[in-house]
Design an enzyme around this catalytic site. Sequence first.
Site, short mmCIF file in Angstrom:
data_model
loop_
_atom_site.label_atom_id
_atom_site.label_comp_id
_atom_site.label_asym_id
_atom_site.label_seq_id
_atom_site.Cartn_x
_atom_site.Cartn_y
_atom_site.Cartn_z
N ASP A 184 -53.62 8.78 50.24
CA ASP A 184 -53.83 9.14 48.85
C ASP A 184 -54.81 10.32 48.82
O ASP A 184 -55.42 10.65 49.84
CB ASP A 184 -54.39 7.93 48.10
CG ASP A 184 -54.71 8.23 46.65
OD1 ASP A 184 -53.93 8.95 46.01
OD2 ASP A 184 -55.75 7.74 46.17
N ASP A 218 -57.36 11.60 45.67
CA ASP A 218 -58.63 11.29 45.03
C ASP A 218 -59.19 9.96 45.50
O ASP A 218 -58.48 8.96 45.56
CB ASP A 218 -58.45 11.24 43.49
CG ASP A 218 -58.33 12.62 42.89
OD1 ASP A 218 -59.32 13.15 42.41
OD2 ASP A 218 -57.20 13.18 42.93
N THR A 236 -49.83 12.00 46.88
CA THR A 236 -50.79 12.03 45.78
C THR A 236 -50.10 11.99 44.43
O THR A 236 -48.96 12.43 44.29
CB THR A 236 -51.66 13.31 45.88
OG1 THR A 236 -52.48 13.43 44.72
CG2 THR A 236 -50.80 14.55 46.00
#
Length: 453
Positions: free
Chosen positions: A172, A174, A208
């Site tokens: 991922d 963030d 993402t």
Amino acid sequence: MTTRYRVEYALKTHRRDQFIEWVKGLLAVPFVLYSQPTGVFGDGTSVAKMADEAHRRYAEIMRDVEMMIDDHISRQKQNLLQVQDANGNGGGVDINSLFLPTIPSKLGMLVPTAGPFFTRLPLEAAFKYQDRKRYISSRRYVAPSFNDVRLVLNSAQIMAVTGGALQLATFDGDVTLYDDGESLEPSSPIIHRLLDLLSKNIKIGIVTAAGYTTADGYYSRLHGLLDAIAESPDLDDAQKRSLVIMGGEANYLFRFDPASKHRLAPVERSQWLTPEMAMWSEADIAALLDVAESALRDCVRTMRLPATIVRKDRAVGIVPTDPSVRIARESLEETVLVVQRILELSSLGSRVQAAGTPSQRGVPFCAFNGGRDVFVDIGDKSWGVTVCQQWFGRGAGQAIGGENTLHVGDQFLSAGSNDFKARSVGTTAWIASPAETVELLDELADLMQKKLS
């Protein structure tokens, strides 16, 4: 996104992981029986004995759970063979069919939400490793916590995929590779650890929710890593090209290209769509986003949220009208649950369908709380990881398997699916910050080196 506090936050059913909570409950029994909450100046010998006994009991429980998972995996395989026989050994099996009631496992009955396991988990060894780091057994007032169990599971999964099994690592963005809303800067300690994975011929996919349609958006967030790969003297050309970016959960694929201005080149959808994804109708996608947009507008109006609607070709969401204002977490979660429910009740959405299933009811989607915003994306990370598995498996003529894939992310709570859905297509590690990702990659590198030697 998920902070350490929010990983621990479990006041409501949709904010819990039932398997972790179950293991945590098992560990609470020896904590109550063997902990000795004496004064600070008590007998040090008795405290040491207490810690030894607690360690022994915790390890026994982890070994028992480990054996239950082994049985669960065995039942999975038997059920899978039954399903294949029923389908005439055809391809594409609904992941939910792995849990047919004909051969139930004990774990499946105790924790009905337990998903598929792609590898066995050496939980006893992982607990002993984490106990040496966190001194779980030595605590007298604080019982084994959600985060203790989460990190033990991470270590067990890392142990399981080392020794040559790991072929693909997906991440991922963030809160996993960089702090929420930030970028992967050249100074990040994660970068040289990712380069080390590439040097070991492990493919990397960054999956993402950021839904940029052009390479410059991803370059702005990942420039530290992309430039480091391009300039690395230790990676050959094939290793440098072993990186892809999957944006918008499962909607935009970019491959690493050192000759491109932004180090990335877009890949036409026709080259990477799975057969199931190719069946998603553009008209149905647009109609689903219309319903989601209407539901979001209702939430903004009903709760008077200081938010603006953002519509993209494969996503729709709300963002704060003023970037300096944070919308309350409870309001964001309410919005996610409302939109999810409306889409699930419509004839358009199919949130419960996992990647690779043979039949579809509507278009799969993912509604999630991004910490500052709420978005609904077409597809989810199970599809994004699946695309990475198939993209890198093209040369071998076969997709990389779930047992050879590790997805690292921060959002594994069932609300909003985000990283949660990746559990259906590969092994996973649940982290709570980029610092934990660094620790995880160090642990992975250390175990790989030990097994090589």
